[in-house]
Design a protein around this motif. Structure first.
Motif, PDB file in Angstrom:
ATOM      1  N   GLU A 159       0.871  -1.172   0.000  1.00 57.16           N
ATOM      2  CA  GLU A 159       0.000   0.000   0.000  1.00 57.16           C
ATOM      3  C   GLU A 159       0.907   1.220   0.000  1.00 57.16           C
ATOM      4  N   GLU A 160       0.789   2.048  -1.016  1.00 60.40           N
ATOM      5  CA  GLU A 160       1.648   3.221  -1.102  1.00 60.40           C
ATOM      6  C   GLU A 160       1.298   4.215  -0.006  1.00 60.40           C
ATOM      7  N   VAL A 161       2.329   4.793   0.606  1.00 59.12           N
ATOM      8  CA  VAL A 161       2.155   5.844   1.612  1.00 59.12           C
ATOM      9  C   VAL A 161       2.493   7.167   0.949  1.00 59.12           C
ATOM     10  N   SER A 162       1.475   7.998   0.735  1.00 60.10           N
ATOM     11  CA  SER A 162       1.665   9.265   0.029  1.00 60.10           C
ATOM     12  C   SER A 162       2.243  10.323   0.952  1.00 60.10           C
ATOM     13  N   ASP A 163       2.809  11.352   0.334  1.00 66.25           N
ATOM     14  CA  ASP A 163       3.316  12.488   1.098  1.00 66.25           C
ATOM     15  C   ASP A 163       2.151  13.293   1.659  1.00 66.25           C
ATOM     16  N   ASP A 164       2.483  14.353   2.389  1.00 68.08           N
ATOM     17  CA  ASP A 164       1.455  15.181   3.024  1.00 68.08           C
ATOM     18  C   ASP A 164       0.470  15.767   2.017  1.00 68.08           C
ATOM     19  N   ASP A 165       0.957  16.030   0.784  1.00 71.01           N
ATOM     20  CA  ASP A 165       0.067  16.630  -0.210  1.00 71.01           C
ATOM     21  C   ASP A 165      -0.772  15.586  -0.938  1.00 71.01           C
ATOM     22  N   GLY A 166      -0.608  14.302  -0.556  1.00 68.24           N
ATOM     23  CA  GLY A 166      -1.415  13.245  -1.148  1.00 68.24           C
ATOM     24  C   GLY A 166      -0.957  12.792  -2.515  1.00 68.24           C
ATOM     25  N   ALA A 167       0.111  13.391  -3.015  1.00 65.63           N
ATOM     26  CA  ALA A 167       0.592  13.044  -4.353  1.00 65.63           C
ATOM     27  C   ALA A 167       1.296  11.691  -4.338  1.00 65.63           C
ATOM     28  N   SER A 168       1.122  10.960  -5.429  1.00 60.55           N
ATOM     29  CA  SER A 168       1.777   9.657  -5.557  1.00 60.55           C
ATOM     30  C   SER A 168       3.153   9.834  -6.178  1.00 60.55           C
ATOM     31  N   ASP A 169       4.106   9.019  -5.734  1.00 60.24           N
ATOM     32  CA  ASP A 169       5.439   9.051  -6.336  1.00 60.24           C
ATOM     33  C   ASP A 169       5.558   8.028  -7.465  1.00 60.24           C
ATOM     34  N   ILE A 170       4.529   7.210  -7.638  1.00 53.62           N
ATOM     35  CA  ILE A 170       4.541   6.216  -8.712  1.00 53.62           C
ATOM     36  C   ILE A 170       3.772   6.789  -9.901  1.00 53.62           C
ATOM     37  N   PRO A 171       4.393   6.896 -11.057  1.00 53.85           N
ATOM     38  CA  PRO A 171       3.695   7.443 -12.219  1.00 53.85           C
ATOM     39  C   PRO A 171       2.448   6.626 -12.558  1.00 53.85           C
ATOM     40  N   GLY A 172       1.396   7.300 -13.031  1.00 54.82           N
ATOM     41  CA  GLY A 172       0.181   6.596 -13.414  1.00 54.82           C
ATOM     42  C   GLY A 172       0.420   5.577 -14.509  1.00 54.82           C
ATOM     43  N   GLN A 173       1.446   5.814 -15.348  1.00 60.50           N
ATOM     44  CA  GLN A 173       1.738   4.903 -16.452  1.00 60.50           C
ATOM     45  C   GLN A 173       2.610   3.718 -16.040  1.00 60.50           C
ATOM     46  N   ALA A 174       2.881   3.560 -14.751  1.00 62.56           N
ATOM     47  CA  ALA A 174       3.667   2.399 -14.303  1.00 62.56           C
ATOM     48  C   ALA A 174       2.772   1.170 -14.264  1.00 62.56           C
ATOM     49  N   TRP A 175       2.945   0.288 -15.226  1.00 63.73           N
ATOM     50  CA  TRP A 175       2.222  -0.985 -15.311  1.00 63.73           C
ATOM     51  C   TRP A 175       3.264  -2.059 -15.559  1.00 63.73           C
ATOM     52  N   GLY A 176       3.069  -3.232 -15.023  1.00 63.19           N
ATOM     53  CA  GLY A 176       3.951  -4.344 -15.346  1.00 63.19           C
ATOM     54  C   GLY A 176       4.688  -4.878 -14.142  1.00 63.19           C
ATOM     55  N   VAL A 177       5.688  -5.717 -14.425  1.00 63.65           N
ATOM     56  CA  VAL A 177       6.487  -6.344 -13.372  1.00 63.65           C
ATOM     57  C   VAL A 177       7.843  -5.651 -13.292  1.00 63.65           C
ATOM     58  N   TYR A 178       8.150  -5.141 -12.107  1.00 61.95           N
ATOM     59  CA  TYR A 178       9.386  -4.410 -11.843  1.00 61.95           C
ATOM     60  C   TYR A 178      10.125  -5.091 -10.684  1.00 61.95           C
ATOM     61  N   PHE A 179      11.374  -4.695 -10.487  1.00 62.44           N
ATOM     62  CA  PHE A 179      12.104  -5.191  -9.327  1.00 62.44           C
ATOM     63  C   PHE A 179      13.045  -4.115  -8.818  1.00 62.44           C
ATOM     64  N   GLY A 180      13.513  -4.311  -7.575  1.00 64.76           N
ATOM     65  CA  GLY A 180      14.408  -3.315  -7.002  1.00 64.76           C
ATOM     66  C   GLY A 180      14.760  -3.630  -5.564  1.00 64.76           C
ATOM     67  N   TRP A 181      14.921  -2.573  -4.795  1.00 67.07           N
ATOM     68  CA  TRP A 181      15.461  -2.679  -3.445  1.00 67.07           C
ATOM     69  C   TRP A 181      14.490  -2.101  -2.423  1.00 67.07           C
TER      70      TRP A 181
END
Length: 360
Positions: free
Chosen positions: A243-265
């Motif tokens: 569940e994404e935790v948004s900043d105080d302004d409620g904005a998402s840091d994940i672009p709306g166009q992010a679809w698919g399988v990703y990986f990272g840290w």
């Protein structure tokens, strides 16, 4: 006849300007005791500012003129535009076209001076475009074809040889009216089913396949995956989902166009840095539309990280979804996805401290 030039829209297509400014109208209307009607605002997507200002003053019965509205709200937009980031895969495609000598233009419904404000904040962009056009440089903005036809003319390319890439229905209609091929990258995921008038619909530039248009294919995949400009966000993990935790302004840091399988840290308080695979999609349930992030930690007991706030940095992309077939099944994280991610995250190309891909 093959494609020999590409014409991009700007807002919501190349830059996440619409994401960083999405609450500005809401903030503005509060001062007049009004509430945003998102259905109306979504239909205004891609409209030139002059026309939008007239419609907004009328729709919300504001006691000001459209000119006064513009004078009040535009400084707020200028501040936000400086925070806009390129959407996933944008720098990669622009660099690819540049490397192969394929001209590309920018044709925006914004006026030229505002276009230049946005473009100049991105390193190397202003020099990369063969042509940069604003709606005040042609007779009519989109959905009229004027902007795209003028861009083709200035590049010295026949309109039938141009590929338009757009995020809005207004822009797609303009591209088709110009008798050009059009690829849609919807910025409003709830309306992606309305984009069938485009020749092709993709979720993000990471899904774009140049060879389908007679352009040179990408050759930058590393170990069955693609290094990406890092996507950072905060979240909490529970029962296999983030569940994404948004900043105080409620904005998402994940672009709306992010679809698919990703990986990272992943970083969290009680653990060393962990490896993660995520599947990101949008789901429509009970009339609402929300982002769904399935997650799987590699070589970790998922329960140990349950209910903690974590910081995620996605550095690689594995695949998109064939949404027309079986989206829910397609979005499941497979053993093959986990194997690819684990191998990649042990390599320098996907290390946590690696530099972002080179800017233009």
């Amino acid at each position: 006849m093959g494609i020999s030039a590409v014409i991009f829209d700007l807002d919501g297509t190349l830059l996440n300007t619409e994401q960083v400014t999405k609450d500005l109208l809401k903030e503005f209307l509060v001062g007049y005791g009004k509430v945003v009607d998102m259905e109306k605002e979504n239909k205004r997507m891609g409209m030139i500012h002059h026309d939008a200002a007239i419609a907004i003053v009328k729709d919300y019965d504001l006691p000001i003129t459209p000119q006064q509205y513009s004078q009040s709200i535009m400084p707020m937009y200028h501040q936000k535009w400086l925070k806009a980031k390129p959407l996933p895969g944008v720098n990669r495609l622009m660099k690819h076209l540049q490397n192969h000598g394929i001209p590309f233009a920018l044709a925006s419904n914004s006026v030229k001076k505002n276009v230049l404000v946005k473009v100049s904040s991105q390193k190397g962009w202003e020099e990369a475009f063969s042509v940069i056009l604003g709606s005040d440089e042609v007779k009519s903005g989109k959905p009229s074809p004027d902007l795209f036809l003028e861009a083709a003319s200035r590049m010295g390319v026949d309109a039938s040889c141009c590929l338009v890439i757009e995020d809005s229905l207004v822009g797609i209609k303009a591209g088709k009216a110009a008798h050009m091929q059009v690829v849609a990258v919807p910025s409003i995921q709830t309306e992606s089913d309305q984009y069938s008038i485009a020749d092709y619909v993709i979720h993000s530039f990471l899904d774009f396949q140049p060879q389908l248009w007679g352009l040179p294919p990408f050759d930058d995949w590393v170990m069955k995956a693609l290094p990406i400009d890092p996507i950072h966000f905060k979240g909490s993990y529970k029962n296999g989902f983030l569940e994404e935790v948004s900043d105080d302004d409620g904005a998402s840091d994940i672009p709306g166009q992010a679809w698919g399988v990703y990986f990272g840290w992943v970083d969290c308080d009680s653990h060393e840095r962990s490896k993660i695979v995520v599947s990101i999609r949008w789901d429509s349930n009970c009339g609402s539309f929300k982002r769904n992030i399935q997650a799987c930690f590699i070589n970790e007991y998922n329960e140990q990280i349950c209910d903690q706030q974590i910081e995620v940095t996605l550095v690689g992309y594995i695949r998109g979804f064939q949404t027309q077939q079986n989206p829910l099944s397609d979005a499941q994280i497979l053993d093959d996805d986990k194997s690819i991610a684990e191998v990649c995250l042990n390599s320098a190309a996907y290390s946590y401290n690696r530099c972002s891909p080179a800017k233009l």
